[in-house]
Design an enzyme around this catalytic site. Structure first.
Site, PDB file in Angstrom:
ATOM      1  CG  ASP A 185      46.963  30.999  36.989  1.00  0.00           C
ATOM      2  OD1 ASP A 185      47.210  30.182  37.896  1.00  0.00           O
ATOM      3  OD2 ASP A 185      46.482  30.670  35.889  1.00  0.00           O
ATOM      4  CG  HIS A 204      44.038  35.518  37.721  1.00  0.00           C
ATOM      5  ND1 HIS A 204      42.752  35.016  37.529  1.00  0.00           N
ATOM      6  CD2 HIS A 204      44.770  35.150  36.642  1.00  0.00           C
ATOM      7  CE1 HIS A 204      42.722  34.385  36.365  1.00  0.00           C
ATOM      8  NE2 HIS A 204      43.915  34.448  35.808  1.00  0.00           N
TER       9      HIS A 204
END
Length: 204
Positions: free
Chosen positions: A21, A166
């Site tokens: 992400d 992430h």
């Protein structure tokens, strides 16, 4: 399109999806793509529209390497706190930036913070996207250490898992160092690493 929310794939297939992400970030995303390429593994990147606009070459590289690129809003607000019009803007601006970068309109959307309600699900579905959450959180954004990130992913692995990591949002050096260990550890357990799109396809 009826709202559809996915947090895991089939429990009878040994497939797992790695997801990233908040990117693309120049200092992180390229290194993650290098690791994935070295191990011949495909992943899913939920990108912010503002970052896609700033770094279109990285979005193109993700798609060219066979990864799935999804929508992660324009600039990462909590969508449940927004009006329907504001949600629509967050989704459509991000889709426009991603499409400009790689020519493909996302079919998957991950709400920032995993924050959803009926309105958010409906607005995502109205833009012909599936809502994607996760069921294993490596908490890599807290920088808990390479071993902690690795252990969280491998120890909780199960058929159909969607693992959250992430590539944006700050220093992701621990994630980058953990990724080869995660890939090798999951493959040693017999898991096939696939995209979220592949997990969804196997549900139907």
């Amino acid at each position: 399109m009826q709202p559809q929310v996915i947090a895991q794939g089939r429990s009878d297939q040994s497939k797992i999806a790695l997801t990233f992400d908040d990117g693309p970030y120049p200092q992180n995303t390229g290194q993650i793509l290098d690791v994935l390429s070295l191990h011949r593994v495909h992943a899913t990147f939920f990108v912010e529209g503002s970052e896609a606009q700033a770094n279109p070459g990285l979005v193109r590289r993700e798609l060219a390497a066979g990864h799935t690129v999804g929508n992660h809003s324009w600039n990462h607000p909590e969508l449940t706190r927004l009006s329907p019009e504001q949600i629509d803007s967050q989704l459509s601006r991000a889709n426009a930036a991603i499409t400009r970068a790689d020519g493909v309109t996302p079919q998957l959307m991950r709400p920032p913070y995993g924050s959803v309600n009926d309105q958010v699900k409906e607005r995502i579905a109205a833009q012909h996207m599936t809502t994607v959450l996760w069921d294993i959180d490596t908490v890599d954004w807290k920088l808990p250490g390479v071993d902690a990130i690795t252990n969280e992913a491998i120890s909780k692995a199960h058929n159909g898992a969607i693992i959250l990591m992430h590539d944006g949002g700050g220093d992701r050096s621990q994630t980058i160092q953990a990724l080869p260990k995660i890939i090798e550890g999951l493959q040693a357990k017999g898991y096939q690493l696939v995209t979220v799109s592949e997990l969804i396809a196997s549900l139907s």
